[in-house]
Design an enzyme around this catalytic site. Sequence first.
Site, mmCIF file in Angstrom:
data_model
loop_
_atom_site.group_PDB
_atom_site.id
_atom_site.type_symbol
_atom_site.label_atom_id
_atom_site.label_comp_id
_atom_site.label_asym_id
_atom_site.label_seq_id
_atom_site.Cartn_x
_atom_site.Cartn_y
_atom_site.Cartn_z
ATOM 1 N N LYS A 176 33.418 35.838 21.025
ATOM 2 C CA LYS A 176 34.448 36.701 21.637
ATOM 3 C C LYS A 176 33.867 37.594 22.730
ATOM 4 C CE LYS A 176 35.654 38.792 17.764
ATOM 5 N NZ LYS A 176 34.861 38.057 16.781
ATOM 6 N N ASN A 205 37.734 45.461 20.923
ATOM 7 C CA ASN A 205 36.671 45.336 19.921
ATOM 8 C C ASN A 205 35.292 45.392 20.571
ATOM 9 O OD1 ASN A 205 36.023 44.838 17.075
ATOM 10 N ND2 ASN A 205 35.223 42.882 17.785
ATOM 11 N N HIS A 227 34.403 37.073 6.852
ATOM 12 C CA HIS A 227 35.087 38.198 6.198
ATOM 13 C C HIS A 227 35.817 37.737 4.927
ATOM 14 C CE1 HIS A 227 34.096 40.527 9.712
ATOM 15 N NE2 HIS A 227 34.770 39.714 10.496
#
Length: 445
Positions: free
Chosen positions: A116, A139, A185
């Site tokens: 990303k 982010n 996650h």
Amino acid sequence: MSEGLYVIVGLGATGLSCARYLAKEKIPFAMMDTRPVPPNLEEFKKQFPEVALSLGGLDDNMLDQASKIIISPGISLQQPAIARQLGRGTPVIGDIELFAVGVKTPVIAITGTNAKSTVTTLVGEMAYEAGVKVQVGGNLGTPVLELLTESDTELYVLELSSFQLETTFSLAPKVATVLNVTPDHMDRYATVEEYCATKQHIYSNCQVAVYNCDDSLTDCGKQYQKSKLGFTLNTPGKNEFGLIKKEHELFLAFEDQLLLPTRELPILGRHYQANALAALAIGYGYGLPFEPMLQTLIRFKGLPHRCQLVRERHGVFWYNDSKGTNVGATLAAIEGLGDVIEGRLILIAGGVGKNADFSPLVVPIEKYVKTVVLIGDAALIMAAVIGDRVEVIFAKTMAEAVAVADKMALPGDSVLLSPACASLDMFNNFEHRGQVFTQIVQELA
């Protein structure tokens, strides 16, 4: 407390940016944090001495009086106090939602398990090279609400995490993409499907969807977008960016149009070729011309801690991929470098495992790696998964891991720090881990 009270949960950089934004918009708010001494406490008290502040837990009384809750990405919606508010019908949003409601300028939105930050930075630099007044954040780097202060911005390029997307509903990107999806996650999501669905939420309301043709979990289908572009490490089809081999040379290409020989990319590996193709697809979807995009690719040297070449010594290349905090990232790094280096890899891995399944690493490790040096909490678990397929050596510290790798590496080999794990068992964060590795490698005699 007033009827229209917003309660911000989390006094990190994001929470502080929310406080500043609400104050500027003259919206009454309160602040809380689960930590007794959050990192921006003194700055908050200085700027907002009259604002109600609750620390050391989540105050149910304060939450009960909220008309909206603005939650930090680091706090799970399953946290009991937050889940109770959701059950009561209280809107729970994040800073991206506040931004989405307030922004009037085109947005490019980028998510994915890996790459990303690299792709977001690339697209931002491509836009800048093309003469667009662009701001990059989310982010990555600057919290989005702080980007709204520049009135002449023509484009926002945002990196968004799955945690941020959980609480975003109104964003309508000009271009949206999910770069890739691999399990991550899993300490926060019940299933990979739930994690994937959260990522795919980025496509809602977008005009152009960019997806990874090599990863079916990134494909939004037909329901979200007016047009669709793909990128692939194979030969591209219609509306696709990919790789074409012509006269023994490999090119980045759009459909059947050759754009750039891959040898002109300053970063080795198929994983970076995928990043370059993704950035081209995103920029093309926005309307950027090819020339400034290609010039950016030729010039871009990569981000720190992302397969960053830190040293060549005695014919051995040392790579810092400390940002490889999950299995998918390490998989990409091993395969990306393994395909192009002369010798074999020595892999340094391990850390906080986050309930990850390490088995996808087995095949590429067998193919490209001759020694795995394991550190941190997950070392024994990873060793059990790898078994006796390749040599496995344990190290107690990063210095010991580097010393072992230095001993095992022969000219033509490469040493790769790509942990497939989080860093908090031994380091402050992935940046700290990468800095320690880089310093030790630079100090090798």
